[in-house]
Scaffold this motif. Structure first.
Motif, PDB file in Angstrom:
ATOM      1  N   LYS A  82      -5.019   1.138 -13.712  1.00 51.37           N
ATOM      2  CA  LYS A  82      -4.424   1.671 -14.933  1.00 51.37           C
ATOM      3  C   LYS A  82      -2.988   2.125 -14.682  1.00 51.37           C
ATOM      4  O   LYS A  82      -2.127   2.024 -15.548  1.00 51.37           O
ATOM      5  CB  LYS A  82      -5.249   2.854 -15.448  1.00 51.37           C
ATOM      6  CG  LYS A  82      -6.639   2.492 -15.932  1.00 51.37           C
ATOM      7  CD  LYS A  82      -6.592   1.625 -17.179  1.00 51.37           C
ATOM      8  CE  LYS A  82      -7.995   1.343 -17.683  1.00 51.37           C
ATOM      9  NZ  LYS A  82      -7.981   0.448 -18.879  1.00 51.37           N
ATOM     10  N   LYS A  83      -2.758   2.613 -13.453  1.00 55.88           N
ATOM     11  CA  LYS A  83      -1.409   3.080 -13.118  1.00 55.88           C
ATOM     12  C   LYS A  83      -1.130   2.847 -11.643  1.00 55.88           C
ATOM     13  O   LYS A  83      -2.030   2.935 -10.807  1.00 55.88           O
ATOM     14  CB  LYS A  83      -1.262   4.573 -13.441  1.00 55.88           C
ATOM     15  CG  LYS A  83       0.136   5.124 -13.216  1.00 55.88           C
ATOM     16  CD  LYS A  83       0.243   6.583 -13.629  1.00 55.88           C
ATOM     17  CE  LYS A  83      -0.422   7.501 -12.626  1.00 55.88           C
ATOM     18  NZ  LYS A  83      -0.147   8.934 -12.915  1.00 55.88           N
ATOM     19  N   ILE A  94       1.673   0.272  -2.842  1.00 58.92           N
ATOM     20  CA  ILE A  94       1.521   0.796  -4.202  1.00 58.92           C
ATOM     21  C   ILE A  94       0.374   1.807  -4.201  1.00 58.92           C
ATOM     22  O   ILE A  94      -0.727   1.519  -3.717  1.00 58.92           O
ATOM     23  CB  ILE A  94       1.214  -0.321  -5.221  1.00 58.92           C
ATOM     24  CG1 ILE A  94       2.311  -1.388  -5.201  1.00 58.92           C
ATOM     25  CG2 ILE A  94       1.068   0.264  -6.629  1.00 58.92           C
ATOM     26  CD1 ILE A  94       2.021  -2.567  -6.109  1.00 58.92           C
ATOM     27  N   TYR A  95       0.628   2.994  -4.739  1.00 55.32           N
ATOM     28  CA  TYR A  95      -0.404   4.022  -4.890  1.00 55.32           C
ATOM     29  C   TYR A  95      -1.033   3.850  -6.272  1.00 55.32           C
ATOM     30  O   TYR A  95      -0.352   4.000  -7.287  1.00 55.32           O
ATOM     31  CB  TYR A  95       0.197   5.412  -4.725  1.00 55.32           C
ATOM     32  CG  TYR A  95       0.868   5.599  -3.375  1.00 55.32           C
ATOM     33  CD1 TYR A  95       0.139   5.980  -2.256  1.00 55.32           C
ATOM     34  CD2 TYR A  95       2.237   5.361  -3.220  1.00 55.32           C
ATOM     35  CE1 TYR A  95       0.751   6.127  -1.014  1.00 55.32           C
ATOM     36  CE2 TYR A  95       2.856   5.511  -1.990  1.00 55.32           C
ATOM     37  CZ  TYR A  95       2.102   5.888  -0.894  1.00 55.32           C
ATOM     38  OH  TYR A  95       2.710   6.026   0.333  1.00 55.32           O
ATOM     39  N   MET A  96      -2.316   3.536  -6.310  1.00 53.82           N
ATOM     40  CA  MET A  96      -2.988   3.162  -7.560  1.00 53.82           C
ATOM     41  C   MET A  96      -3.945   4.251  -8.042  1.00 53.82           C
ATOM     42  O   MET A  96      -4.493   5.016  -7.239  1.00 53.82           O
ATOM     43  CB  MET A  96      -3.753   1.863  -7.375  1.00 53.82           C
ATOM     44  CG  MET A  96      -2.905   0.644  -7.114  1.00 53.82           C
ATOM     45  SD  MET A  96      -3.948  -0.847  -6.925  1.00 53.82           S
ATOM     46  CE  MET A  96      -2.703  -2.134  -7.053  1.00 53.82           C
ATOM     47  N   ASN A  97      -4.172   4.263  -9.362  1.00 53.20           N
ATOM     48  CA  ASN A  97      -5.161   5.137  -9.979  1.00 53.20           C
ATOM     49  C   ASN A  97      -6.073   4.330 -10.910  1.00 53.20           C
ATOM     50  O   ASN A  97      -5.618   3.418 -11.588  1.00 53.20           O
ATOM     51  CB  ASN A  97      -4.480   6.244 -10.780  1.00 53.20           C
ATOM     52  CG  ASN A  97      -3.730   7.223  -9.895  1.00 53.20           C
ATOM     53  OD1 ASN A  97      -2.515   7.136  -9.769  1.00 53.20           O
ATOM     54  ND2 ASN A  97      -4.439   8.146  -9.269  1.00 53.20           N
ATOM     55  N   LEU A  98      -7.360   4.714 -10.928  1.00 50.97           N
ATOM     56  CA  LEU A  98      -8.372   4.072 -11.788  1.00 50.97           C
ATOM     57  C   LEU A  98      -8.391   2.564 -11.533  1.00 50.97           C
ATOM     58  O   LEU A  98      -7.875   1.769 -12.317  1.00 50.97           O
ATOM     59  CB  LEU A  98      -8.099   4.381 -13.257  1.00 50.97           C
ATOM     60  CG  LEU A  98      -8.101   5.876 -13.620  1.00 50.97           C
ATOM     61  CD1 LEU A  98      -7.752   6.075 -15.080  1.00 50.97           C
ATOM     62  CD2 LEU A  98      -9.452   6.503 -13.301  1.00 50.97           C
ATOM     63  N   ILE A  99      -9.043   2.202 -10.456  1.00 51.03           N
ATOM     64  CA  ILE A  99      -8.996   0.828  -9.945  1.00 51.03           C
ATOM     65  C   ILE A  99     -10.304   0.104 -10.155  1.00 51.03           C
ATOM     66  O   ILE A  99     -11.381   0.677 -10.003  1.00 51.03           O
ATOM     67  CB  ILE A  99      -8.681   0.835  -8.421  1.00 51.03           C
ATOM     68  CG1 ILE A  99      -7.371   1.585  -8.150  1.00 51.03           C
ATOM     69  CG2 ILE A  99      -8.610  -0.575  -7.867  1.00 51.03           C
ATOM     70  CD1 ILE A  99      -7.588   3.008  -7.694  1.00 51.03           C
ATOM     71  N   GLU A 100     -10.193  -1.171 -10.488  1.00 50.05           N
ATOM     72  CA  GLU A 100     -11.332  -2.089 -10.433  1.00 50.05           C
ATOM     73  C   GLU A 100     -10.872  -3.334  -9.672  1.00 50.05           C
ATOM     74  O   GLU A 100      -9.873  -3.939 -10.013  1.00 50.05           O
ATOM     75  CB  GLU A 100     -11.844  -2.488 -11.810  1.00 50.05           C
ATOM     76  CG  GLU A 100     -13.014  -3.458 -11.716  1.00 50.05           C
ATOM     77  CD  GLU A 100     -13.704  -3.727 -13.039  1.00 50.05           C
ATOM     78  OE1 GLU A 100     -14.006  -4.903 -13.328  1.00 50.05           O
ATOM     79  OE2 GLU A 100     -13.916  -2.765 -13.793  1.00 50.05           O
ATOM     80  N   LYS A 116     -11.294   5.854  -7.995  1.00 50.31           N
ATOM     81  CA  LYS A 116     -10.279   6.581  -8.762  1.00 50.31           C
ATOM     82  C   LYS A 116      -8.885   6.422  -8.157  1.00 50.31           C
ATOM     83  O   LYS A 116      -7.886   6.490  -8.868  1.00 50.31           O
ATOM     84  CB  LYS A 116     -10.651   8.061  -8.837  1.00 50.31           C
ATOM     85  CG  LYS A 116     -11.828   8.345  -9.765  1.00 50.31           C
ATOM     86  CD  LYS A 116     -12.072   9.844  -9.903  1.00 50.31           C
ATOM     87  CE  LYS A 116     -13.210  10.107 -10.867  1.00 50.31           C
ATOM     88  NZ  LYS A 116     -13.498  11.559 -10.991  1.00 50.31           N
ATOM     89  N   GLU A 117      -8.825   6.241  -6.830  1.00 48.02           N
ATOM     90  CA  GLU A 117      -7.525   6.127  -6.170  1.00 48.02           C
ATOM     91  C   GLU A 117      -7.570   5.016  -5.129  1.00 48.02           C
ATOM     92  O   GLU A 117      -8.637   4.664  -4.622  1.00 48.02           O
ATOM     93  CB  GLU A 117      -7.147   7.452  -5.483  1.00 48.02           C
ATOM     94  CG  GLU A 117      -7.000   8.619  -6.433  1.00 48.02           C
ATOM     95  CD  GLU A 117      -6.697   9.920  -5.705  1.00 48.02           C
ATOM     96  OE1 GLU A 117      -7.027  10.027  -4.506  1.00 48.02           O
ATOM     97  OE2 GLU A 117      -6.130  10.824  -6.328  1.00 48.02           O
ATOM     98  N   ALA A 118      -6.392   4.473  -4.822  1.00 49.35           N
ATOM     99  CA  ALA A 118      -6.296   3.445  -3.781  1.00 49.35           C
ATOM    100  C   ALA A 118      -4.857   3.319  -3.303  1.00 49.35           C
ATOM    101  O   ALA A 118      -3.909   3.606  -4.046  1.00 49.35           O
ATOM    102  CB  ALA A 118      -6.799   2.098  -4.277  1.00 49.35           C
ATOM    103  N   ILE A 119      -4.708   2.887  -2.045  1.00 45.79           N
ATOM    104  CA  ILE A 119      -3.404   2.526  -1.493  1.00 45.79           C
ATOM    105  C   ILE A 119      -3.453   1.027  -1.223  1.00 45.79           C
ATOM    106  O   ILE A 119      -4.260   0.561  -0.417  1.00 45.79           O
ATOM    107  CB  ILE A 119      -3.102   3.293  -0.200  1.00 45.79           C
ATOM    108  CG1 ILE A 119      -3.112   4.805  -0.465  1.00 45.79           C
ATOM    109  CG2 ILE A 119      -1.743   2.878   0.357  1.00 45.79           C
ATOM    110  CD1 ILE A 119      -2.945   5.636   0.784  1.00 45.79           C
ATOM    111  N   PHE A 120      -2.605   0.279  -1.912  1.00 40.94           N
ATOM    112  CA  PHE A 120      -2.656  -1.185  -1.900  1.00 40.94           C
ATOM    113  C   PHE A 120      -1.421  -1.752  -1.212  1.00 40.94           C
ATOM    114  O   PHE A 120      -0.289  -1.355  -1.510  1.00 40.94           O
ATOM    115  CB  PHE A 120      -2.743  -1.698  -3.336  1.00 40.94           C
ATOM    116  CG  PHE A 120      -2.659  -3.187  -3.486  1.00 40.94           C
ATOM    117  CD1 PHE A 120      -3.700  -3.998  -3.052  1.00 40.94           C
ATOM    118  CD2 PHE A 120      -1.546  -3.782  -4.069  1.00 40.94           C
ATOM    119  CE1 PHE A 120      -3.627  -5.380  -3.187  1.00 40.94           C
ATOM    120  CE2 PHE A 120      -1.475  -5.154  -4.217  1.00 40.94           C
ATOM    121  CZ  PHE A 120      -2.513  -5.961  -3.774  1.00 40.94           C
TER     122      PHE A 120
END
Length: 201
Positions: A82-83, A94-100, A116-120
């Motif tokens: 989502k972000k 990229i620091y991600m939020n709300l991931i699928e 809910k969070e991820a580092i991609f």
């Protein structure tokens, strides 16, 4: 006249030597430091403090982002958030939020990951998922606090408070490793007492 030309020629050679030496050694050091920064991101948990992340998000925020990549076997890794917040110091991160995310196999099987969070890492697609991590594959689920999804090595490593579920059993451990090609699951623990398996009725 000839003496002057020889002096100019020697001076030119000296300048060229200084240029090539400085370019070779000083530029290489910069490159090595950059590579080391990328490697350290994979080794550590790298959970960015919320204040730093909020500061970065002011200018580098992306809404509704998606990435996809195929491996050598034709399987497709797809990730959406989502972000996302870009890192100016580490441009591949990229620091991600709300991931699928999903791994779509050539035989139409599908593995789905939510968090809910991820580092991609958009260069090699390796992803560190955190906070409410859940993987679903057929009738099986895996939940944990962290997941190291190593796309380039075809391995997924679940860490901390890992819970495995299928139709027959529930298993609890601190580490579970999945081979993404064979889908084999290896339940591990630094302390064997932490592994608990319970049969369902």
């Amino acid at each position: 006249m000839y003496k002057t030309l020889i002096q100019l020629f020697l001076l030119l050679i000296l300048i060229l030597i200084i240029f090539f030496v400085s370019n070779k050694y000083f530029y290489t050091v910069d490159k090595i430091e950059e590579v080391n920064n990328d490697i350290s991101l994979d080794v550590e948990k790298n959970i960015l403090p919320k204040k730093d992340l909020e500061k970065k998000s002011l200018d580098n925020e992306i809404i509704n982002l998606t990435y996809e990549k195929f491996d050598t076997n034709g399987n497709k890794y797809f990730i959406s958030a989502k972000k996302g917040v870009l890192d100016n110091e580490l441009p591949n991160i990229i620091y991600m939020n709300l991931i699928e995310a999903s791994l779509n196999y050539v035989n139409n099987e599908k593995l789905i990951i939510n968090s809910k969070e991820a580092i991609f890492n958009k260069q090699n697609f390796n992803t560190t998922f955190s906070t409410d991590v859940k993987l679903t594959y057929k009738e099986q689920t895996l939940e944990s606090d962290h997941l190291e999804f190593l796309f380039d090595k075809n391995i997924a490593i679940f860490k901390d408070n890992v819970k495995y579920n299928n139709q027959n059993i529930e298993a609890f451990s601190d580490i579970v490793v999945i081979n993404l090609l064979t889908k084999e699951i290896d339940i591990k623990s630094e302390n064997q007492k932490k592994i608990r398996i319970r049969k369902k009725n």
